[in-house]
Design an enzyme around this catalytic site. Structure first.
Site, PDB file in Angstrom:
ATOM      1  N   LYS A 204      -4.609  -5.142 -12.720  1.00 39.10           N
ATOM      2  CA  LYS A 204      -5.506  -4.912 -11.584  1.00 39.10           C
ATOM      3  C   LYS A 204      -6.705  -5.857 -11.669  1.00 39.10           C
ATOM      4  O   LYS A 204      -7.208  -6.140 -12.774  1.00 39.10           O
ATOM      5  CB  LYS A 204      -6.034  -3.478 -11.591  1.00 39.10           C
ATOM      6  CG  LYS A 204      -4.958  -2.415 -11.461  1.00 39.10           C
ATOM      7  CD  LYS A 204      -4.326  -2.403 -10.084  1.00 39.10           C
ATOM      8  CE  LYS A 204      -3.419  -1.191  -9.931  1.00 39.10           C
ATOM      9  NZ  LYS A 204      -2.592  -1.279  -8.718  1.00 39.10           N
ATOM     10  N   ASP A 233      -3.309  -7.576  -8.810  1.00 39.22           N
ATOM     11  CA  ASP A 233      -3.327  -6.650  -7.673  1.00 39.22           C
ATOM     12  C   ASP A 233      -4.771  -6.235  -7.405  1.00 39.22           C
ATOM     13  O   ASP A 233      -5.419  -5.631  -8.259  1.00 39.22           O
ATOM     14  CB  ASP A 233      -2.478  -5.421  -8.029  1.00 39.22           C
ATOM     15  CG  ASP A 233      -2.328  -4.453  -6.869  1.00 39.22           C
ATOM     16  OD1 ASP A 233      -2.935  -4.690  -5.806  1.00 39.22           O
ATOM     17  OD2 ASP A 233      -1.597  -3.454  -7.031  1.00 39.22           O
ATOM     18  N   GLU A 259      -1.571  -9.659  -5.111  1.00 39.62           N
ATOM     19  CA  GLU A 259      -1.158  -8.499  -4.299  1.00 39.62           C
ATOM     20  C   GLU A 259      -2.334  -7.839  -3.581  1.00 39.62           C
ATOM     21  O   GLU A 259      -3.402  -7.635  -4.171  1.00 39.62           O
ATOM     22  CB  GLU A 259      -0.481  -7.501  -5.240  1.00 39.62           C
ATOM     23  CG  GLU A 259       0.007  -6.222  -4.584  1.00 39.62           C
ATOM     24  CD  GLU A 259       0.844  -5.391  -5.554  1.00 39.62           C
ATOM     25  OE1 GLU A 259       1.570  -5.978  -6.390  1.00 39.62           O
ATOM     26  OE2 GLU A 259       0.767  -4.158  -5.499  1.00 39.62           O
ATOM     27  N   GLU A 285       2.998  -1.956   0.157  1.00 40.39           N
ATOM     28  CA  GLU A 285       2.845  -0.538  -0.196  1.00 40.39           C
ATOM     29  C   GLU A 285       1.950   0.199   0.790  1.00 40.39           C
ATOM     30  O   GLU A 285       2.057   1.416   0.920  1.00 40.39           O
ATOM     31  CB  GLU A 285       2.310  -0.394  -1.628  1.00 40.39           C
ATOM     32  CG  GLU A 285       0.856  -0.778  -1.781  1.00 40.39           C
ATOM     33  CD  GLU A 285       0.349  -0.637  -3.219  1.00 40.39           C
ATOM     34  OE1 GLU A 285       0.635  -1.531  -4.019  1.00 40.39           O
ATOM     35  OE2 GLU A 285      -0.315   0.357  -3.517  1.00 40.39           O
ATOM     36  N   ASP A 308       8.202   0.439  -0.397  1.00 41.17           N
ATOM     37  CA  ASP A 308       8.013   1.740  -1.029  1.00 41.17           C
ATOM     38  C   ASP A 308       8.584   2.750  -0.040  1.00 41.17           C
ATOM     39  O   ASP A 308       7.970   3.027   0.999  1.00 41.17           O
ATOM     40  CB  ASP A 308       6.516   2.012  -1.272  1.00 41.17           C
ATOM     41  CG  ASP A 308       6.275   3.396  -1.861  1.00 41.17           C
ATOM     42  OD1 ASP A 308       7.026   4.327  -1.514  1.00 41.17           O
ATOM     43  OD2 ASP A 308       5.322   3.560  -2.643  1.00 41.17           O
ATOM     44  N   HIS A 335       7.299  -1.131  -4.736  1.00 40.16           N
ATOM     45  CA  HIS A 335       6.105  -0.437  -5.236  1.00 40.16           C
ATOM     46  C   HIS A 335       6.549   0.952  -5.690  1.00 40.16           C
ATOM     47  O   HIS A 335       7.162   1.695  -4.905  1.00 40.16           O
ATOM     48  CB  HIS A 335       5.062  -0.318  -4.127  1.00 40.16           C
ATOM     49  CG  HIS A 335       3.912   0.563  -4.508  1.00 40.16           C
ATOM     50  ND1 HIS A 335       3.732   1.839  -3.995  1.00 40.16           N
ATOM     51  CD2 HIS A 335       2.903   0.369  -5.392  1.00 40.16           C
ATOM     52  CE1 HIS A 335       2.652   2.378  -4.531  1.00 40.16           C
ATOM     53  NE2 HIS A 335       2.139   1.519  -5.385  1.00 40.16           N
TER      54      HIS A 335
HETATM   55 MG   LIG Z   1      -0.317  -2.447  -5.588  1.00 42.07          MG
END
Ligand SMILES: [Mg+2]
Length: 398
Positions: A204, A233, A259, A285, A308, A335
């Site tokens: 992240k 992400d 992402e 997602e 997802d 996802h």
């Molecule tokens: Mg994500």
């Protein structure tokens, strides 16, 4: 049988009232299936709500996350039971269950469970005023997953075979929800991913100071070397302008993808990021319908389409997203939803990775997905292959 006949008459009256061509075609097809004996009348739908505790995690868009909500659904038709579910990251789950219980169950009872596409359209239409995405997509997904599972049970085929696909081995990547972790904790997590043999890892980003993000990515790249793929992400943390600046700084670490750099509503911002950055942009997602995926693909706003089947509105909706990606020659990934996505990605032309997410449901599944040398395959049992272990879930029922 009498109930089925009454339902047919009700449908005929509804159809005449609406008088739309699509409705007439759908009714004719349903009537034919009923006459030919392929009809599976939906007799009963039951739902349950659980709040599953998580070790506290977090990201730049959703903040701290300490629980996952799980809404399970059992759909009974023709002597079989299809199992579906929806999940959240700790908020909104009771509303999803209420949408299913109060709005979708009365709509679906007595209808033909084999008409999966028709029922998806019907659910979408019924919730249109409060829906067009959001919670309504999660509610429709829980039903849609159960319908596909039921279809697999009836055909005695695993999900991927129902799509006309073949089983394939898909590379998996280790994915942390790790923004609050210290650098030492982040590196320990990454070492764990390497030990499990994942060919890729995701981290992240979105710390307030860009230098902190950079230091963390630099340290992870140093640890994993050049042969392991590295994704980042941002969970929609930035404006498109800031995402562009941040992306330029992070690109030097040879990222596999970048992402959700900005909010999903800013499609032109995404398109600009695709045009101006070298790193591929991943999204999906937070897209809640095939309409949203179509817009992203048509406007050149995404490089890696991530499905997802719960947040996208079901297996039916995610399949459509994959078809759009294939048509545009885009890479695909997933996802969360590890178990369902292993089937879905088999139906894609260029599935580059399946996400092995930090919120693993393994402890609550009768047969958790196996990862072998960092790769996964879809389950071979009929339907989705997903069955929740009700004894494991029981303490968390709400
Ligand atoms: Mg994500």
């Amino acid at each position: 049988m009498a109930g089925g006949r009454a339902r047919l008459i009700t449908e005929l009256i509804e159809m005449l009232r609406r008088c739309g061509d699509a409705e007439i075609v759908r009714w004719r097809m349903s009537a034919r299936r009923k006459m030919e004996g392929g009809w599976m009348e939906i007799e009963h739908i039951e739902t349950a709500y659980y709040r599953l505790p998580l070790e506290t995690m977090g990201d730049a868009g959703h903040g701290a996350i300490d629980s996952e909500e799980l809404i399970t659904l059992k759909l009974h038709a023709g002597g079989l039971t299809g199992h579906g579910y929806a999940y959240t990251i700790g908020r909104g789950g009771r509303a999803i269950k209420a949408l299913v219980d109060y709005d979708l169950v009365p709509l679906l009872l007595g209808r033909d469970a084999t008409d999966i596409r028709g029922l998806w359209d019907l659910m979408w239409q019924r919730l249109l005023y409060v829906g067009r995405g959001g919670l309504a997509s999660f509610a429709a997904a829980a039903v849609d997953v159960a319908l596909w599972d039921l279809y697999g049970l009836r055909e005695e085929k695993p999900l991927y075979a129902l799509f006309g696909a073949e089983s394939r081995e898909i590379p998996a990547y280790g994915s942390g929800v790790d923004l609050p972790k210290s650098l030492d904790e982040l590196l320990a997590q990454t070492e764990g991913f390497l030990e499990r043999g994942f060919p890729g890892v995701k981290v992240k980003v979105g710390r307030e100071d860009p230098k902190e993000d950079e230091a963390r990515i630099k340290a992870v790249r140093k640890l994993i070397g050049d042969d392991t793929d590295l994704m980042v992400d941002a969970n929609m943390a930035w404006s498109a302008k800031e995402a562009l600046e941040r992306g330029r700084r992070l690109e030097q670490y040879n990222l596999y993808w970048y992402e959700e750099p900005t909010i999903p509503e800013d499609v032109s911002g995404y398109a600009r990021l695709v045009r101006e950055l070298d790193v591929p942009i991943a999204a999906g997602e937070s897209l809640h319908s095939p309409h949203e995926f179509r817009r992203y693909v048509e406007e050149g706003a995404v490089g890696v389409v991530q499905i997802d089947p719960i947040t996208n509105g079901g297996i039916t909706a995610s399949l459509e997203a994959l078809r759009l990606a294939d048509k545009a020659g885009l890479a695909t990934s997933s996802h969360y939803t590890d178990e369902l996505s292993a089937h879905l990605l088999c139906a894609s032309e260029n599935p580059v990775y399946l996400e092995k997410h930090a919120f693993a449901l393994d402890a609550y599944l009768e047969e958790p997905q196996r990862v072998v040398n960092g790769h996964v395959r879809p389950a071979e049992t009929p339907g989705t292959g997903m069955r929740f272990d009700e004894r494991a879930l029981k303490p968390y029922r709400g």
